[in-house]
Design a protein around this motif. Structure first.
Motif, PDB file in Angstrom:
ATOM      1  N   PHE A  69       0.833  -1.206   0.000  1.00  0.00           N
ATOM      2  CA  PHE A  69       0.000   0.000   0.000  1.00  0.00           C
ATOM      3  C   PHE A  69       0.864   1.250   0.000  1.00  0.00           C
ATOM      4  CE2 PHE A  69      -3.618  -2.672   1.512  1.00  0.00           C
ATOM      5  CZ  PHE A  69      -4.487  -2.308   0.496  1.00  0.00           C
ATOM      6  N   PHE A  70       1.934   1.224   0.775  1.00  0.00           N
ATOM      7  CA  PHE A  70       2.788   2.410   0.845  1.00  0.00           C
ATOM      8  C   PHE A  70       3.386   2.706  -0.526  1.00  0.00           C
ATOM      9  CE2 PHE A  70       6.384   5.060   1.612  1.00  0.00           C
ATOM     10  CZ  PHE A  70       5.981   5.875   2.646  1.00  0.00           C
ATOM     11  N   ALA A  71       3.832   1.645  -1.210  1.00  0.00           N
ATOM     12  CA  ALA A  71       4.436   1.848  -2.530  1.00  0.00           C
ATOM     13  C   ALA A  71       3.421   2.456  -3.497  1.00  0.00           C
ATOM     14  CB  ALA A  71       4.970   0.538  -3.072  1.00  0.00           C
ATOM     15  N   HIS A  72       2.154   2.153  -3.281  1.00  0.00           N
ATOM     16  CA  HIS A  72       1.121   2.731  -4.139  1.00  0.00           C
ATOM     17  C   HIS A  72       0.571   4.040  -3.586  1.00  0.00           C
ATOM     18  CE1 HIS A  72       1.261  -1.254  -5.939  1.00  0.00           C
ATOM     19  NE2 HIS A  72       0.756  -0.688  -6.998  1.00  0.00           N
ATOM     20  N   HIS A  73       1.246   4.557  -2.537  1.00  0.00           N
ATOM     21  CA  HIS A  73       0.868   5.838  -1.929  1.00  0.00           C
ATOM     22  C   HIS A  73      -0.580   5.845  -1.449  1.00  0.00           C
ATOM     23  CE1 HIS A  73       4.323   7.910  -4.298  1.00  0.00           C
ATOM     24  NE2 HIS A  73       4.716   7.105  -3.365  1.00  0.00           N
ATOM     25  N   TYR A  74      -1.038   4.698  -0.947  1.00  0.00           N
ATOM     26  CA  TYR A  74      -2.368   4.635  -0.354  1.00  0.00           C
ATOM     27  C   TYR A  74      -2.166   4.452   1.145  1.00  0.00           C
ATOM     28  CZ  TYR A  74      -7.148   3.256   0.588  1.00  0.00           C
ATOM     29  OH  TYR A  74      -8.412   3.204   1.096  1.00  0.00           O
TER      30      TYR A  74
END
Lengths: 655, 422, 280
Positions: free
Chosen positions: A603-608
């Motif tokens: 999720f962090f990598a997808h900025h969510y």
């Protein structure tokens, strides 16, 4: 039941505790089936998990390599696009380094090192399981890009800034791929560091009685050095990746020129990690070879203290030569000269190892079994890779070789001819111990020769390609550059190599199911892992913790059978009087914690960020459950006839 | 089982090795970017150091390999006594032998270290005594082409002389090159003249080269710099002092203007306009046979130049917005984001040293730039300037609409115009 | 559970080869790794201080040396309390251990509070993560250290709650532990809100009694919650039953202590390099 031990635990507690535990803290007890693998804390099972995953990714990386070679087989080829080619070479390197060679080494660390030091498990068994599950999480994050619109990471395995910045990475597609690359490496770093801390404590603190440091098997020594290299070098890349992540996600400018950043800083931080990483890849291989050569020469390793010491010197100097990856960055004369000389210096301890391996063969009784073939192949190929390495150390010559196919040839000689040959040798060598079956000599040797020939046909011409001016990482080349025939030969070689690897794997799989059974010490080996009561070894490794009297402890046991038998009987009685063999309990929490990390990372990598927080919460729950369930443990009892009783949650009153 | 596979394989390996040797001699080290075919003092110095490393390591290799091979054969167990032979003496090593070998290795490394150190200082910058004679240029890397700037050649009202993708230098004179980049890291490499030095953002690197004789050299970006790194190439042309002065004189002039003729030409030589595969080669054997002669030819207007088509092309160059990125000094072009095209027709290559500058190749580049160099800025736009296609700034994906459409006729006129810029 | 035969030798563990407890060795090795971690961060900061961006902020105009010296002193004192906690635990004094751990938590929170205040103040002055390079390196470095302190505080809180674990396994304590944790969380968050509110008003109107009163009034709900959570903590701060915590856990407290001291030492380095050197 006397509670004479310092362990805050007794079997009676286990019973009362188990009955009062909330479901959340119920300890899994399965010894076979899926649950046993998901919750395992047994270093041997974790080693197997590492090994199988690593071999899977070894094949994935190999397929990536074949696609690359097909594209380069002929000039002006249109087999794959530039973009896909860039993704392939980035992921080929990242996969082979972080998901194949490192975990395959970790597989041997896990499986063999505790056996070699006569321990029943590593110091922190649950943490060991955690390191593996985190490794899987990192592998998933790195590779998930293949299945998304963004594509796989395409910045090269050393991701030079500012190509990784928002402005330049993946300009024509949403650029999560670089975020995934950052997150994947970050998570893999966590796995490596945790695993290594565990190995360091285990080797220093869990040795069998009498096993002084200078009696340690060389493979264990190399495990220790590798672990130290990992814990001291990974922080540098962690910081580099944190800074890059801040640049990409929070608008800082560590590596962004427009904001005053210096992209060269990335290179320094990366290679302060990256060069020790090279030794992280090769030292375990040297350890394996240092076990195989004495066994099949039937004499001790020549110059044991010097081999160990040179390993330490290599590890130490490895931190002082990082800038030889940057000879072309215009460092100035003094820095270039200093790093040039330091790099030459590192050739000395490396050369010493080769001399000692030759010395080990000298005067021996050499049995050229398959593991020995791979080990001998290792010496030859590693020597060639070492020589091209010396050529690189001369900075002016390197100005022509840097980033050319000459470098590609060099590091493949070191990493395939070196690391992979030794790891394949190790698989052959320890296969009878791990699976209780022995690989056919004919098919083993066949696979060796096909791999050996294929490897050289692939990579030897690359020296010439590089010296003939072909830069690496080029998706296409023109037919008028004089590179056609060498490239074609290399591609043919790559397929020969692939066939060899195919034979190797086919033979291994066949042997696992149908191979000849082999019990015990099939190679007349020298170190403690072969003194296990059964092959494969029982969960508790040794019926009796061995007492070590000499280097090559098992060889000593075999030559002093009578004394050792008496001593073992005594130790066994002592252990039983202390409550039996203490074993660690299985646990779900390493897996839960790693899953939290995976979810958070993705999720962090997808900025969510809500998703990232949710992952963090799962992680926290995992850590808390881990802390509050306690280390647990249970006892096993060995009887005179060799039978074993006791186990997790079992009523021990019968004892 | 008496089938002796191992010796068979060994024999096959030997045969293969022998078969490879002619291949080495047949050109594995003699390409246009060979580091062995050195043409200047920097490359020569680097090659000399390389040879030292080769001879020293070869000598060590011969000795160690001989001992290793001898030990393996001499002490190999015979089939019959594999497990049953008496155990050999359990020797643990000999410190004197170890020390001797360590000393020998250090000695060998000193042999390499001395010339290495000398060459590090020699190749770093133009030697003191020649510094006054050195010619200075600036090479700037951009995704995915090179810009060359001549600070000592000032043009009235337009600053320094700027060219793209072909660096023309005086022969027999040291050239000090300032290495700069406008985006990511690139690396400047002309193997026959010298090893590479990187162009790094926020860092002023430099290198020096010298071509001893006039000549035509191939170069290539040697640091991975994004999607089209593989096709980021350039050429270096070294000219005798007089020729160089003449070349500079011509380059400083504004773009050549062709007056439309009174009687328009009926037809001009046609060329292949079919779309070729993506990475189709852009070189010809004729050109490679004597690139210097080809370069000279490019300095003169085409014999079959069609003045009317040139005028039409010049109009299209403005109409199709080429002028916002490309500069054509004296004509309409004023852009600074793309290669300066003032004397484009005098260059031997198009698309950053990738394709020979034939009408056919230029047409291909104008019509299908993404076939030649995927992701190039003419196609996708740069610094806020639109390219051929429209890119959604949020998703960074093509939207499907096009900013610039060209047909064969228009492309034909543009080709004629660009080729007239001698 | 504290019915261990004989006394425990805290400096020698007979079950390990070297006699050093595994957990302690692990922590030392981890700290070695963490040294490299902070080494890389501090190097980045120093390198960019030596190559500053032209229009970058002037640290001297931003820093408040008094405040940072104060928080540094507080952190050092917390190390003292931590050492006392380890000592108390080694002697098996559960009550004293609790008090010292609470003190360490309290001092750690003051330090964090100072950092939160400092960060908000600096942001107010225009120094942000992406305002210039100094902002980026400063916040990344001190923020990472702050995260280390926060993890240390969290660890201390868990250890504190752990000291209440009943020896009698049948006695449920999960709910009580959750309540204790919630009280800690609420107290921490509310005191930060109150502090920021008070300083906000104080900065505008001067720190008079009336201004502080106004600040408290602005954050009335937080004040009530803070008092309530503190009361809860005090109420839950005693155990009338035999606990499963004692000398045997000294190695856990000691490992935590090593971490805490290390984080303090790193702060001394950061304080010197990031703050004091600017005044040279």
């Amino acid at each position: 039941m006397a509670t004479a031990t310092t362990a805050a635990y007794s079997p009676a507690d286990a019973k009362s505790r188990a009955s009062h535990r909330p479901w959340f803290f119920t300890r899994p007890v399965a010894k076979t089936g899926l649950v046993s693998w998901l919750t395992t804390v047994d270093h041997k099972k974790i080693g197997l998990l590492y090994g199988i995953t690593a071999l899977f990714f070894f094949l994935v990386g190999g397929i990536e390599a074949l696609l690359i070679r097909v594209q380069l087989a002929v000039p002006n080829n249109t087999f794959i696009s530039h973009q896909f080619y860039n993704e392939l070479f980035t992921m080929h390197a990242t996969t082979m380094i972080f998901l194949a060679v490192m975990p395959l080494s970790a597989a041997f660390f896990n499986y063999m090192m505790p056996l070699q030091i006569g321990a029943r498990d590593v110091a922190f068994p649950r943490l060991n399981g955690f390191a593996f599950w985190v490794f899987i999480a990192g592998a998933i994050v790195l590779n998930v890009g293949w299945f998304t619109a963004a594509g796989a990471p395409d910045v090269g395995w050393f991701g030079y800034a500012p190509l990784t910045s928002n402005a330049y990475s993946q300009q024509f597609a949403g650029d999560v791929s670089t975020d995934l690359w950052i997150m994947g490496l970050q998570i893999l770093g966590v796995s490596s560091v945790i695993g290594s801390l565990n190995f360091i404590v285990t080797i220093i603190n869990m040795r069998a009685p009498g096993l002084t440091m200078m009696r340690l098997p060389v493979f264990t020594w190399m495990t220790l050095f590798t672990a130290f290299l990992i814990i001291l070098s990974f922080p540098a890349i962690t910081i580099a990746l944190v800074e890059l992540m801040m640049d990409r996600s929070f608008g800082t400018g560590f590596f962004e020129v427009a904001k005053g950043g210096m992209p060269i800083l990335w290179q320094h931080l990366f290679w302060i990690f990256g060069h020790p990483e090279v030794y992280i890849l090769i030292l375990p291989a040297m350890g394996i070879v240092s076990e195989i050569l004495p066994t099949f020469s039937r004499k001790p390793l020549f110059g044991y203290p010097i081999v160990v010491f040179s390993g330490a010197v290599i590890g130490f100097l490895g931190f002082g030569v990082w800038s030889h990856h940057m000879f072309t960055t215009g460092m100035g004369t003094m820095a270039t000269a200093a790093f040039s000389l330091a790099t030459m210096a590192i050739a000395v301890p490396t050369g010493v190892k080769i001399f000692n391996w030759v010395g080990t063969l000298w005067g021996g009784h050499i049995m050229t079994r398959t593991p020995m073939m791979f080990a001998l192949g290792f010496i030859w190929m590693f020597m060639m890779g070492g020589f091209s390495g010396v050529m690189h150390s001369a900075a002016p010559a390197d100005a022509q070789q840097q980033d050319s196919y000459f470098v590609v040839a060099h590091f493949h000689y070191v990493l395939i001819g070196g690391s992979i040959f030794a790891l394949l040798a190790g698989i052959h060598f320890w296969f009878p111990l791990i699976f209780g079956r022995i690989v056919s000599e004919f098919w083993g040797k066949l696979s060796f020769w096909v791999i050996f020939v294929g490897f050289n046909v692939t990579f030897f011409p690359m020296h010439f390609l590089g010296l003939n001016g072909m830069p690496r990482r080029t998706a296409v080349y023109d037919g008028n550059m004089g590179w056609n025939s060498a490239n074609l030969v290399a591609t043919i070689g790559a397929f020969i190599l692939a066939i060899g690897i195919g034979i190797y794997f086919a033979v291994m799989i066949y042997t696992y199911f149908k191979g000849k059974k082999a019990a015990g010490d099939v190679w007349d080996a020298r170190t403690l892992e072969w003194s296990v009561p059964t092959t494969p070894p029982p969960e508790h490794n040794f019926h009796v913790t061995p007492t070590v009297h000499a280097r090559d402890a098992f060889w000593y046991e075999k030559t002093h059978a009578k004394e050792i038998a008496a001593e073992k009987a005594k130790t066994a009685a002592e252990t039983e009087s202390h409550g039996g063999i203490h074993m660690p309990s299985q646990s779900w929490f390493p897996l839960v914690t790693a899953v939290g990390m995976l979810i958070g990372g993705l999720f962090f990598a997808h900025h969510y960020f809500p998703g990232a927080i949710a992952g963090g919460v799962i992680l926290l729950i995992g850590v808390l459950g881990w802390a509050f369930e306690g280390p647990g443990g249970y006892h096993l009892h060995i009887h005179k006839d060799g039978s074993v009783t006791g186990g997790e949650g079992q009523d021990e009153s019968a004892h | 089982m008496r089938f002796s596979l191992v010796p068979t394989l060994r024999r096959a390996t030997t045969l293969l090795a022998v078969a490879l040797i002619p291949l080495f001699t047949a050109g594995w080290l003699s390409g246009p970017q060979s580091t062995f075919d050195v043409k200047g003092p920097v490359a020569k110095s680097q090659l000399d150091v390389f040879y030292v490393t080769v001879w020293v390591t070869m000598a060590i290799f011969v000795v160690v390999a001989a001992v290793l091979a001898y030990a393996t054969i001499k002490f190999k167990a015979r089939k019959t006594d594999d497990e049953h032979a008496p155990v050999p003496p359990q020797g643990h090593g000999n410190p004197l032998v170890e020390l001797g070998l360590i000393a020998a290795s250090i000695a060998a490394l000193v042999i390499i270290a001395v010339p290495t150190l000398k060459a590090i200082w020699y190749t770093y910058d133009v030697p003191e005594e020649q510094r006054a004679n050195a010619y200075e240029v600036t090479a700037r890397g951009l995704q995915w082409w090179f810009q060359f700037e001549y600070p000592s050649e000032q043009i009235d009202g337009s600053g320094q002389l700027i060219t793209g993708n072909e660096l023309v230098i005086p022969a027999g004179r040291p050239v000090r090159i300032n290495l700069r980049t406008s985006d990511v890291i690139h690396s400047f490499w002309v193997p026959k003249l010298g090893g590479k030095v990187d162009m790094i953002p926020n860092r002023g690197n430099h290198m020096w080269l010298q071509a001893d004789e006039p000549g035509y050299f191939w170069g290539q970006c040697a640091e991975y710099c994004g999607e089209s790194h593989a096709v980021m190439r350039f050429r270096v042309i070294a000219l005798a002092e007089d020729d160089f002065a003449a070349w500079v004189e011509n380059q400083k002039k504004s773009a050549r203007t062709v007056q439309p003729s009174a009687s328009p030409k009926a037809e001009f030589a046609s060329y292949d306009m079919t779309r070729k595969p993506r990475n189709a080669p852009g070189y010809t054997a004729d050109f490679d046979a004597d690139p210097m002669a080809a370069w000279v030819n490019f300095q003169f207007p085409d014999k079959d130049e069609n003045a009317d088509l040139v005028a039409k092309g010049r109009a299209l160059f403005k109409e199709k917005n080429c002028i916002t990125c490309h500069s054509v000094r004296g004509h309409e072009g004023v852009g600074v984001n793309a290669p300066d095209l003032t004397h484009f027709g005098s260059r031997t290559t198009v698309a950053a040293g990738l394709l020979e500058n034939s009408k056919e190749n230029l047409h291909r580049w104008l019509m299908y730039p993404n076939d030649v160099k995927p992701g190039n800025k003419m196609w996708v736009g740069v610094n806020g300037m639109a390219g051929y296609i429209d890119i959604d700034p949020a998703t960074k994906r093509p939207t499907g609409t096009r900013h610039i459409e060209l047909n064969d006729t228009e492309s034909r006129a543009l080709v004629e115009y660009l080729h007239s810029l001698k | 559970m504290s019915a261990h035969a004989g006394t425990i030798d805290h400096h020698h563990d007979h079950t390990t080869t070297t006699g050093i407890p595994n957990k302690k060795l692990f922590m030392w090795a981890f700290l070695a790794s963490d040294c490299m971690f902070f080494g890389a961060l501090i190097s980045t900061h120093v390198i960019y201080r030596l190559h500053p961006t032209p229009d970058g902020a002037d640290p001297l105009k931003i820093f408040s040396l008094e405040l940072t010296s104060f928080s540094t002193f507080i952190l050092l004192m917390s190390s003292l309390l931590m050492a006392l906690a380890v000592g108390a635990c080694q002697k098996g004094k559960v009550e004293a251990t609790r008090k010292m751990i609470l003190g360490t938590i309290f001092f750690g929170l003051i330090f964090l509070g100072c950092q939160v205040y400092e960060f908000t103040h600096f942001v107010h002055l225009g120094l942000t993560l992406n305002s210039d390079m100094f902002g980026a390196t400063f916040y990344t470095l001190t923020g990472t250290h702050g995260v280390h302190v926060a993890i240390g505080v969290l660890w201390l809180v868990f250890m504190y709650i752990r000291t209440f674990k009943p020896a009698d396994v049948s006695k449920a304590w999960v709910g009580r532990a959750c309540l204790q944790f919630a009280a800690f969380a609420v107290a921490t968050v509310t005191i930060m809100i109150i502090m920021l509110a008070v300083t906000h008003v104080g900065n505008e109107q001067g720190y008079t009694l009336a201004a502080i009163g106004a600040g408290l009034q602005h954050s009335l709900i937080s004040c009530i919650a803070f008092v309530a959570s503190c009361a809860t903590l005090i109420a839950l701060g005693r155990s009338s039953w035999a606990v499963d915590f004692g000398e045997a856990n000294a190695v856990d407290v000691e490992g935590m202590g090593l971490y805490w001291h290390f984080v303090d030492i790193v702060w001394i380095v950061i304080f010197t390099v990031v703050y004091l050197l600017e005044y040279l």
